[in-house]
Write a protein that holds these residues in place. Structure first.
Motif, PDB file in Angstrom:
ATOM      1  N   SER A  31      13.225  70.368  64.514  1.00  0.00           N
ATOM      2  CA  SER A  31      12.775  69.910  65.109  1.00  0.00           C
ATOM      3  C   SER A  31      11.618  70.597  65.440  1.00  0.00           C
ATOM      4  O   SER A  31      10.751  70.855  66.135  1.00  0.00           O
ATOM      5  CB  SER A  31      12.588  68.181  66.135  1.00  0.00           C
ATOM      6  OG  SER A  31      13.906  68.686  67.044  1.00  0.00           O
ATOM      7  N   TYR A  32      12.377  71.900  67.077  1.00  0.00           N
ATOM      8  CA  TYR A  32      11.624  72.557  67.767  1.00  0.00           C
ATOM      9  C   TYR A  32      11.480  73.594  66.683  1.00  0.00           C
ATOM     10  O   TYR A  32      10.249  74.206  66.283  1.00  0.00           O
ATOM     11  CB  TYR A  32      13.595  73.660  67.810  1.00  0.00           C
ATOM     12  CG  TYR A  32      13.165  74.854  68.500  1.00  0.00           C
ATOM     13  CD1 TYR A  32      12.292  73.829  70.050  1.00  0.00           C
ATOM     14  CD2 TYR A  32      13.651  76.290  68.459  1.00  0.00           C
ATOM     15  CE1 TYR A  32      11.586  75.314  70.687  1.00  0.00           C
ATOM     16  CE2 TYR A  32      12.787  77.257  69.155  1.00  0.00           C
ATOM     17  CZ  TYR A  32      11.794  76.643  69.783  1.00  0.00           C
ATOM     18  OH  TYR A  32      11.410  77.753  71.055  1.00  0.00           O
ATOM     19  N   LEU A  33      12.044  73.788  65.175  1.00  0.00           N
ATOM     20  CA  LEU A  33      11.094  74.733  64.416  1.00  0.00           C
ATOM     21  C   LEU A  33      10.578  74.531  64.296  1.00  0.00           C
ATOM     22  O   LEU A  33       8.660  75.066  63.729  1.00  0.00           O
ATOM     23  CB  LEU A  33      12.617  75.507  63.027  1.00  0.00           C
ATOM     24  CG  LEU A  33      13.637  76.403  63.963  1.00  0.00           C
ATOM     25  CD1 LEU A  33      14.613  75.627  62.775  1.00  0.00           C
ATOM     26  CD2 LEU A  33      13.629  77.595  64.170  1.00  0.00           C
ATOM     27  N   GLN A  34      10.074  73.277  63.919  1.00  0.00           N
ATOM     28  CA  GLN A  34       9.242  72.851  63.073  1.00  0.00           C
ATOM     29  C   GLN A  34       7.712  72.390  64.061  1.00  0.00           C
ATOM     30  O   GLN A  34       5.923  72.786  64.130  1.00  0.00           O
ATOM     31  CB  GLN A  34       9.273  71.433  62.604  1.00  0.00           C
ATOM     32  CG  GLN A  34       9.810  71.045  61.745  1.00  0.00           C
ATOM     33  CD  GLN A  34      10.096  69.560  60.975  1.00  0.00           C
ATOM     34  OE1 GLN A  34       9.877  68.933  62.384  1.00  0.00           O
ATOM     35  NE2 GLN A  34      11.187  69.557  59.924  1.00  0.00           N
ATOM     36  N   LYS A  35       7.922  72.755  65.594  1.00  0.00           N
ATOM     37  CA  LYS A  35       6.970  72.972  67.450  1.00  0.00           C
ATOM     38  C   LYS A  35       6.885  74.316  67.193  1.00  0.00           C
ATOM     39  O   LYS A  35       5.859  74.498  67.423  1.00  0.00           O
ATOM     40  CB  LYS A  35       7.800  72.526  68.367  1.00  0.00           C
ATOM     41  CG  LYS A  35       7.588  71.580  67.979  1.00  0.00           C
ATOM     42  CD  LYS A  35       8.477  70.895  69.772  1.00  0.00           C
ATOM     43  CE  LYS A  35       8.953  68.767  69.568  1.00  0.00           C
ATOM     44  NZ  LYS A  35       9.746  68.914  70.893  1.00  0.00           N
ATOM     45  N   LEU A  36       7.196  75.469  66.207  1.00  0.00           N
ATOM     46  CA  LEU A  36       6.248  76.524  66.831  1.00  0.00           C
ATOM     47  C   LEU A  36       5.659  77.090  65.052  1.00  0.00           C
ATOM     48  O   LEU A  36       5.018  78.333  65.361  1.00  0.00           O
ATOM     49  CB  LEU A  36       7.977  77.677  66.058  1.00  0.00           C
ATOM     50  CG  LEU A  36       9.071  77.742  67.392  1.00  0.00           C
ATOM     51  CD1 LEU A  36      10.094  78.514  66.753  1.00  0.00           C
ATOM     52  CD2 LEU A  36       8.443  77.976  68.072  1.00  0.00           C
ATOM     53  N   ILE A  37       5.995  76.597  64.016  1.00  0.00           N
ATOM     54  CA  ILE A  37       4.680  76.819  63.285  1.00  0.00           C
ATOM     55  C   ILE A  37       3.448  76.408  63.152  1.00  0.00           C
ATOM     56  O   ILE A  37       2.703  77.460  63.292  1.00  0.00           O
ATOM     57  CB  ILE A  37       5.242  75.572  61.605  1.00  0.00           C
ATOM     58  CG1 ILE A  37       6.735  75.627  61.671  1.00  0.00           C
ATOM     59  CG2 ILE A  37       3.701  76.047  61.454  1.00  0.00           C
ATOM     60  CD1 ILE A  37       6.573  75.154  60.748  1.00  0.00           C
ATOM     61  N   PRO A  38       3.155  75.339  64.206  1.00  0.00           N
ATOM     62  CA  PRO A  38       1.209  74.982  64.379  1.00  0.00           C
ATOM     63  C   PRO A  38       1.300  76.569  65.471  1.00  0.00           C
ATOM     64  O   PRO A  38      -0.526  76.517  66.064  1.00  0.00           O
ATOM     65  CB  PRO A  38       1.058  74.154  65.239  1.00  0.00           C
ATOM     66  CG  PRO A  38       2.513  72.661  64.693  1.00  0.00           C
ATOM     67  CD  PRO A  38       3.828  74.204  64.492  1.00  0.00           C
ATOM     68  N   GLN A  39       2.258  76.373  66.260  1.00  0.00           N
ATOM     69  CA  GLN A  39       1.535  78.623  67.438  1.00  0.00           C
ATOM     70  C   GLN A  39       1.656  79.466  66.085  1.00  0.00           C
ATOM     71  O   GLN A  39       1.678  80.186  67.159  1.00  0.00           O
ATOM     72  CB  GLN A  39       2.686  77.981  68.378  1.00  0.00           C
ATOM     73  CG  GLN A  39       3.239  76.897  69.164  1.00  0.00           C
ATOM     74  CD  GLN A  39       4.358  76.530  70.347  1.00  0.00           C
ATOM     75  OE1 GLN A  39       4.086  77.824  70.841  1.00  0.00           O
ATOM     76  NE2 GLN A  39       5.137  75.576  69.852  1.00  0.00           N
ATOM     77  N   PRO A  66      10.954  82.867  71.605  1.00  0.00           N
ATOM     78  CA  PRO A  66      10.616  82.971  73.174  1.00  0.00           C
ATOM     79  C   PRO A  66      12.766  83.023  74.101  1.00  0.00           C
ATOM     80  O   PRO A  66      12.703  82.885  73.301  1.00  0.00           O
ATOM     81  CB  PRO A  66      10.509  81.363  73.459  1.00  0.00           C
ATOM     82  CG  PRO A  66       9.065  80.663  72.669  1.00  0.00           C
ATOM     83  CD  PRO A  66       9.802  80.970  71.719  1.00  0.00           C
ATOM     84  N   PRO A  67      11.985  83.791  74.446  1.00  0.00           N
ATOM     85  CA  PRO A  67      13.419  84.804  74.984  1.00  0.00           C
ATOM     86  C   PRO A  67      14.596  83.432  75.769  1.00  0.00           C
ATOM     87  O   PRO A  67      13.798  82.383  76.443  1.00  0.00           O
ATOM     88  CB  PRO A  67      13.191  85.381  75.968  1.00  0.00           C
ATOM     89  CG  PRO A  67      11.819  84.839  76.960  1.00  0.00           C
ATOM     90  CD  PRO A  67      11.029  84.593  75.644  1.00  0.00           C
TER      91      PRO A  67
END
Length: 303
Positions: A31-39, A66-67
């Motif tokens: 779910s976290y990785l999926q949120k990075l795609i639109p960004q 992100p760090p």
């Protein structure tokens, strides 16, 4: 930002983008990785692709993260079964279903969240997401864990894990009747070549040794004690499945159509030396679903 690149091999072709990355980076949730795609923080050959995109051999997946310093793990008032505590360490009896530490994108409800509420400081050696964590047990495995509150305790406990002087014994209920009263499985473990979510016995894996003793035989099942010489990921589960006695309830390495909430595996005994040189040893009985399964087997035996 941290930049990561992965070249897709022929063996990895046709995997979903989000599934592939979650396998490559097991501490990150899908779910976290999926949120990075639109960004536009995940690109395939420089292009934005959907999470469901099927990867092709030769493509390059580029990921910006992100760090970790931006991550804050929130203390939570969660139930904790504390067996022992001093200024250097804390020993807990972990319940079934509790993850040991947060992963990026999944920060709540873990043992670390509960510990941070209970204690002021945990060892910082393992970073922001795994403070104090010296060794782990799986989400659905119950039993004893020691957590370092100080860096000196972390170093002391880690050294005992490395030289195999930490005593770790598990109870496991397995399918089938184990013939030998005792035995040793010495087989190297690494990430499965066929399914990166799994561990497997591989020639290029790390040495893994599990000793076992039969405690009780039932009709179609055996209760064993597994003694860890090494402590690889999923070691007991993979080793016992390799001798055709998978753990009851293990949907990953055992029978796929079982009822229940995961493998019947309990970290029953833990022994170690404190930084002060004091030898401690703890033991807890099986609990919950495991205990109920043994009660049913005992009753069936008496009929």
């Amino acid at each position: 930002m941290e930049d990561l690149q992965f070249l897709i091999t022929p063996e990895e072709e046709n995997q979903r983008l989000d599934v592939y990355l979650s396998q490559k980076l097991p501490d990150l949730s899908r779910s976290y990785l999926q949120k990075l795609i639109p960004q536009e923080l995940i690109l395939v050959d420089g292009k934005v692709r959907k999470a469901s995109y099927r990867l092709k051999a030769g493509e390059m997946v580029m990921l910006e993260l992100p760090p970790l310093t931006e991550i804050e793990v929130i203390p939570q008032d969660l139930p904790l079964d504390i067996l022992y505590e001093d200024e250097d360490l804390i020993v807990v009896n972990k319940a079934k279903g509790m993850v040991v530490h947060p992963a990026q994108g999944n920060y709540h409800g873990t043992l670390v969240n509960a510990l941070l509420y209970h204690v002021k400081d945990l060892s910082g050696i393992n970073g922001v997401l795994r403070p104090g964590i010296v060794h782990r047990i799986d989400k659905d495995t119950t039993g004893i864990l020691v957590v370092a509150k100080s860096d000196r305790a972390h170093a002391c406990l880690s050294a005992q894990l490395k030289d195999h002087s930490m005593k770790r014994e598990y109870y496991a209920l397995v399918h089938g009747r184990v013939k030998s009263d005792q035995g040793t499985i010495d087989a190297p473990l690494g990430r499965s070549k066929k399914d990166r979510l799994k561990m497997a016995i591989t020639e290029d894996g790390k040495r893994a040794v599990t000793h076992y003793e039969v405690l009780k035989r039932y009709e179609g099942y055996t209760l064993i004690k597994a003694i860890l010489e090494t402590g690889r990921t999923h070691q007991i589960r993979v080793h016992l499945a390799s001798i055709h006695h998978p753990l009851v309830g293990d949907f990953v390495y055992g029978l796929k159509k079982e009822n229940g909430d995961g493998q019947l595996l309990h970290a029953a005994t833990l022994g170690f030396e404190t930084p002060q040189g004091k030898r401690l040893e703890f033991h807890t009985p099986v609990q919950g679903q495991f205990r109920q399964a043994l009660i049913r087997l005992h009753r069936m035996e008496r009929k």
